[in-house]
Structures are given as structure tokens and as C-alpha cells.
Design a protein around this motif. Structure first.
Motif, PDB file in Angstrom:
ATOM      1  N   SER A 195       1.099  -1.095  -0.108  1.00 35.62           N
ATOM      2  CA  SER A 195      -0.038  -0.047  -0.044  1.00 35.62           C
ATOM      3  C   SER A 195       0.900   1.334   0.046  1.00 35.62           C
ATOM      4  N   ARG A 196       2.063   1.328   0.688  1.00 31.83           N
ATOM      5  CA  ARG A 196       2.832   2.184   0.699  1.00 31.83           C
ATOM      6  C   ARG A 196       4.203   2.431  -0.238  1.00 31.83           C
ATOM      7  N   ARG A 197       4.125   1.134  -0.991  1.00 33.90           N
ATOM      8  CA  ARG A 197       5.272   0.720  -1.752  1.00 33.90           C
ATOM      9  C   ARG A 197       6.733   1.184  -1.042  1.00 33.90           C
ATOM     10  N   GLU A 198       6.727   0.815   0.400  1.00 31.19           N
ATOM     11  CA  GLU A 198       7.649   1.004   1.228  1.00 31.19           C
ATOM     12  C   GLU A 198       8.406  -0.351   1.340  1.00 31.19           C
ATOM     13  N   LYS A 199       9.801  -0.353   0.902  1.00 31.67           N
ATOM     14  CA  LYS A 199      10.609  -1.209   1.002  1.00 31.67           C
ATOM     15  C   LYS A 199      11.357  -1.266   2.393  1.00 31.67           C
ATOM     16  N   TYR A 200      11.507  -2.753   2.947  1.00 28.20           N
ATOM     17  CA  TYR A 200      12.245  -2.681   4.108  1.00 28.20           C
ATOM     18  C   TYR A 200      12.918  -4.346   4.606  1.00 28.20           C
ATOM     19  N   PHE A 254      14.373 -10.016  16.561  1.00 29.49           N
ATOM     20  CA  PHE A 254      15.597 -10.036  15.867  1.00 29.49           C
ATOM     21  C   PHE A 254      15.994  -8.968  15.116  1.00 29.49           C
ATOM     22  N   VAL A 255      14.926  -8.170  14.541  1.00 25.25           N
ATOM     23  CA  VAL A 255      15.064  -6.780  13.918  1.00 25.25           C
ATOM     24  C   VAL A 255      15.588  -5.901  14.835  1.00 25.25           C
ATOM     25  N   PRO A 309      24.417   2.657  14.827  1.00 18.07           N
ATOM     26  CA  PRO A 309      24.353   4.259  15.225  1.00 18.07           C
ATOM     27  C   PRO A 309      23.443   4.991  14.057  1.00 18.07           C
ATOM     28  N   PHE A 310      22.544   4.405  13.232  1.00 18.67           N
ATOM     29  CA  PHE A 310      21.610   4.986  12.447  1.00 18.67           C
ATOM     30  C   PHE A 310      20.455   3.979  12.263  1.00 18.67           C
ATOM     31  N   GLU A 311      19.237   4.560  11.585  1.00 17.01           N
ATOM     32  CA  GLU A 311      18.241   3.547  11.566  1.00 17.01           C
ATOM     33  C   GLU A 311      18.242   2.915  10.228  1.00 17.01           C
ATOM     34  N   PRO A 312      18.452   1.727   9.803  1.00 18.62           N
ATOM     35  CA  PRO A 312      18.791   1.013   8.702  1.00 18.62           C
ATOM     36  C   PRO A 312      17.518   0.801   7.993  1.00 18.62           C
ATOM     37  N   ASP A 313      17.683   0.803   6.663  1.00 15.86           N
ATOM     38  CA  ASP A 313      16.577   0.568   5.657  1.00 15.86           C
ATOM     39  C   ASP A 313      17.027  -0.392   4.746  1.00 15.86           C
ATOM     40  N   ARG A 314      16.148  -0.778   3.650  1.00 13.59           N
ATOM     41  CA  ARG A 314      16.351  -1.955   2.890  1.00 13.59           C
ATOM     42  C   ARG A 314      17.698  -1.786   1.960  1.00 13.59           C
ATOM     43  N   GLY A 315      17.864  -0.589   1.608  1.00  8.85           N
ATOM     44  CA  GLY A 315      19.159  -0.464   0.794  1.00  8.85           C
ATOM     45  C   GLY A 315      20.561  -0.505   1.701  1.00  8.85           C
ATOM     46  N   VAL A 360      25.699  -0.800   5.349  1.00 14.35           N
ATOM     47  CA  VAL A 360      26.609   0.436   4.794  1.00 14.35           C
ATOM     48  C   VAL A 360      25.855   1.659   4.834  1.00 14.35           C
ATOM     49  N   GLU A 361      26.401   2.787   5.084  1.00 12.96           N
ATOM     50  CA  GLU A 361      25.736   3.900   5.282  1.00 12.96           C
ATOM     51  C   GLU A 361      26.549   4.998   4.536  1.00 12.96           C
TER      52      GLU A 361
END
Length: 428
Positions: free
Chosen positions: A96-101, A120-121, A129-135, A148-149
Motif C-alpha cells: 500500500s505504501r510501496r515501502e521497502k524494508y 531479531f530486527v 548508529p543509524f536507522e537502517p533501511d532496505r538499501g 553500509v551508510e
């Protein structure tokens, strides 16, 4: 940035201390000293390896120096060889949001040890030290995770079991890096490597930039391949075994003509050379599709949907004759009959049986995992059993392709801290 290590208060068993502080500590040390001195090392290793709670085994490393050495040098490799499969990390889509995670599938084969997805997540997200997303998630290899960041990549290696996160010293020559993988085998060594694929040059030699946790530095290796062209396609997921990193290359097409067959690219990180192996039954595979490579009982395997059957091959005489042997040929019609025994909700979300795709292999058995965007199943060759492992929630999908499902098996290896970095150098 430095090593993030959340220490837990030791509880229970040999690690317990009494309420009077020093007296309890003294008693613990005397007990540990007695056990360490009275039992042969092989017997003590066998006893320690029987500790079912891996977190408790980590705590036991602080009992004394002898125990720490035994657990690190003997128990960890022994346990790693038979470490149970806990689950799968995979890229997900909220439709619905086209959100990848990134999400997690607990493995129903080991319900007693598999954490819930959110647990687990949280176990690795809280370390970064950062909020990770799919990429930001790149790889999972034998219990270690790679993230990676930033535009000039800053890599992080996490161990969710030991609650550690290490920042990898930055290499400012990595602007053209498109992908990176982990090379780690706790059965062989406690050290790991971060391998970056350099696509800056379309022609050979393609370069690998390799960071070693043993030396704490980056090196460059040249390969016989050149994959800077957009016409070429490489699977994102690599497999590491006995010093060699394996990666799939899909067929390359120009003007609707297939000019290059599917191959398995082999990068020997110890010897610094590379070569390619033809994948089996290449003339029968879809030119723009990937199969799945993986490890099964420390053998390199490959399986794919060919026509109306799932084919499962094992690579024999690895690094010698490179001979593929067909082990299983699973008819899709047979799978279809078993799928109809599942509940109607699952069946309605499968669609056509031809939509099934290979996902992953079980590391310590011949169990095969496959599925669709809405579910994951397992096939057990010994009794031809099909089981539903996981069904996604409504409005959620598994993003398929390029070996996107990563098996996770926990490891006890402690990560080496590379010290505080100069913050001024960490900026892109």
C-alpha cells in the motif's frame, strides 16, 4: 565510531556470585580454577559445547582465561559446524505504501530457538548508529551482518548474538562501489573480510577491494572479469566457502541475442585469483532469471525451476573438475498436490504454481526452501514432505530475485574493535 558492546549482568550456573560481593567472586574463581585444572581440555570442551543457551556460553568466557581460550579456539569452531538455522533475513515490500524494508522469518524447524521477527530486527537495529533501511543491508554470512551508510560507504559489521557492532575503517577510494559481501567462516577462522566489487572499469580486470579484520586494513585484488557495463547482470548475494567467494552471473543479452551463458564466478581471496564455472543445464534456464546457490553440509549447491520441476545440483570436485551432479528433481505438479492441503488463504495467495521460486538451502541438511511473494515453504527430500514455513501478513510481500533470502545461523565470535575513527575523516 567504536565497538558497541552491550554487556549483560551474569546470572546463574558457574557465573553466579553471592550477595557478599568479594566472597562470592573468590568462591567462583576457586571453583573455576578447580574445574580447569582437574579436567582434560577435550573433556571440558565437550562439556562447554553442551551448553544449549549460546548467550550463557558467551558469559562463561569471563570465568577465567583458560575458559575464554577454550571457548574461543575450540568450542566456537565446533559449535559453528552444526549451528542450527534460526531463520531468514529478506527484503520485504509494504504494498500500500510501496515501502521497502528488511524483515525476518523465524524458522519453524527450530521454534524453541528462533526469535520473533520484531525481536531479531531490534537485536541488530539497536546496535547501529543509524536507522537502517532496505538499501543499507548488504549481506549475512554465518551469523554476521553487513550494513553500509553514506555516499562514500561506511561499512558496519554486526553480530546480533554477542550484541556487537564494529565500524570498518573507511577507504575513500570506494566511491564507485556498487555492492559488497562478507566472507566469514567461524569453522575455519574468527576473522572475516568485507569484499567490495569495483565497477569503475567496464573491461577487465575488475577489482576487488578487500578489508581484513585480521590486519585491519584494505587491499586490492584484480580479477579476470569486467562487469562495469549495464548490459551485464550479477546476483547480489554471494556464497563463501573455504576461502572462495562465489557469485552468479546471469546471461548477457545484446539486441535480443544471448551472447554469454550463465556462470558461477569464483574469487579465491587467499590466492588472489579468479575463474568461472558454467552453471548446469544452462540451455534450459531462462536467460534473464537467477537460480539459487547455497551451502548444504559444506557443499556448494545450485537449484532452480527448470520447466515444470525444481532441479537441485551439487558441485563435486570443487576447484578440480567442477562437475555438477543432479541430486533431486522435484516435479512441480507433485508440489501442487501438497500445496492444496494447505489452508485456502495460502492457496489464494500463491496464484499459479509456476510462480514458485527457489529461496535458500538448509546449511546442515538437504532441505530446500522455496515460495512466492506471499509465502515460504520447505521441501524435505528424505520423505518428500512439503511444509509451510511462513505466510506474509496482508499487504506485505517478499521481494524475489537475485538470491534475496539470507539464511541466518548465530555465531559466538567476538568482533575486534578497530578503535576510534577521526570524525573529520568520516564525512563524505
Amino acid at each position: 565510531m567504536h565497538l558497541i558492546n552491550q554487556r549483560e549482568t551474569t546470572q546463574g550456573g558457574l557465573m553466579a556470585t553471592s550477595l557478599d560481593g568479594k566472597a562470592g567472586e573468590s568462591k567462583k574463581c576457586r571453583c573455576a580454577s578447580f574445574l580447569c585444572s582437574s579436567l582434560p581440555d577435550d573433556v571440558l570442551v565437550d562439556i562447554l559445547c553442551r551448553v544449549t543457551d549460546r548467550k550463557h556460553l558467551i558469559r562463561l568466557k569471563s570465568v577465567c582465561k583458560s575458559w575464554n581460550n577454550l571457548i574461543t579456539d575450540s568450542c566456537v569452531p565446533k559449535i559453528s559446524a552444526s549451528s542450527p538455522l534460526h531463520g531468514f533475513i529478506y527484503p520485504a515490500l509494504r504494498v500500500s505504501r510501496r515501502e521497502k524494508y528488511i524483515d525476518y522469518i523465524p524458522c519453524a524447524m527450530t521454534p524453541a530457538v528462533a526469535p520473533e521477527p520484531h525481536e531479531f530486527v531490534k537485536s541488530y537495529s539497536s546496535l547501529l548508529p543509524f536507522e537502517p533501511d532496505r538499501g543499507d543491508f548488504l549481506d549475512c554470512c554465518n551469523g554476521l551482518l553487513l550494513f553500509v551508510e553514506g555516499s562514500i560507504p561506511q561499512y558496519y559489521v554486526c553480530n546480533p548474538l554477542t550484541k556487537q557492532c564494529v565500524v570498518i575503517p573507511r577507504d575513500f577510494t570506494l566511491e564507485n562501489i556498487c555492492s559488497a559481501s562478507l566472507a566469514f567462516d567461524p569453522f575455519k577462522s574468527p576473522h572475516y573480510r568485507v569484499v567490495c566489487f569495483d565497477y569503475s572499469e567496464p573491461k577487465p580486470p575488475q577489482k576487488l577491494r578487500v578489508f581484513s579484520s585480521e590486519t585491519g586494513s584494505w587491499t586490492i585484488q584484480e580479477t579476470a572479469f569486467g562487469y562495469g557495463s549495464k548490459k551485464s547482470r550479477l546476483a547480489k548475494h554471494c556464497i563463501y566457502l573455504d576461502g572462495v567467494l562465489y557469485r552468479q552471473s546471469a546471461s548477457k543479452q545484446i539486441d535480443s541475442k544471448q551472447i554469454d551463458s550463465k556462470r558461477l564466478l569464483c574469487f579465491d581471496l587467499n590466492r588472489g585469483n579468479s575463474r568461472a564455472i558454467e552453471l548446469p543445464e544452462k540451455e534450459r534456464l531462462a536467460p534473464n532469471d537467477y537460480g539459487c546457490i547455497g551451502l548444504s553440509r559444506r557443499h556448494l549447491c545450485y537449484f532452480n525451476l527448470v520447466g515444470t520441476a525444481l532441479h537441485f545440483w551439487l558441485l563435486e570436485d570443487r576447484c578440480k573438475n567442477d562437475r555438477w551432479t543432479l541430486i533431486h528433481n522435484i516435479n512441480v505438479d507433485y508440489l501442487g498436490k501438497h500445496l492444496h492441503r494447505l489452508d485456502r488463504i495460502t492457496i489464494s495467495r500463491f496464484g499459479k504454481i509456476s510462480a514458485l521460486r527457489p529461496f535458500a538451502l538448509h546449511p546442515t541438511s538437504e532441505v530446500i526452501f522455496f515460495g512466492t511473494r506471499g509465502a515460504m515453504l520447505s521441501y524435505h527430500p528424505e520423505d518428500k514432505r512439503v511444509e509451510l514455513i511462513y505466510r506474509t501478513k496482508k499487504d506485505r510481500q517478499i521481494i524475489m530475485g537475485q538470491n534475496s533470502v539470507f539464511p541466518y545461523t548465530p555465531c559466538l565470535v567476538n568482533l575486534k574493535d578497530f578503535g576510534q575513527l577521526d570524525c573529520s575523516l568520516s564525512q563524505p
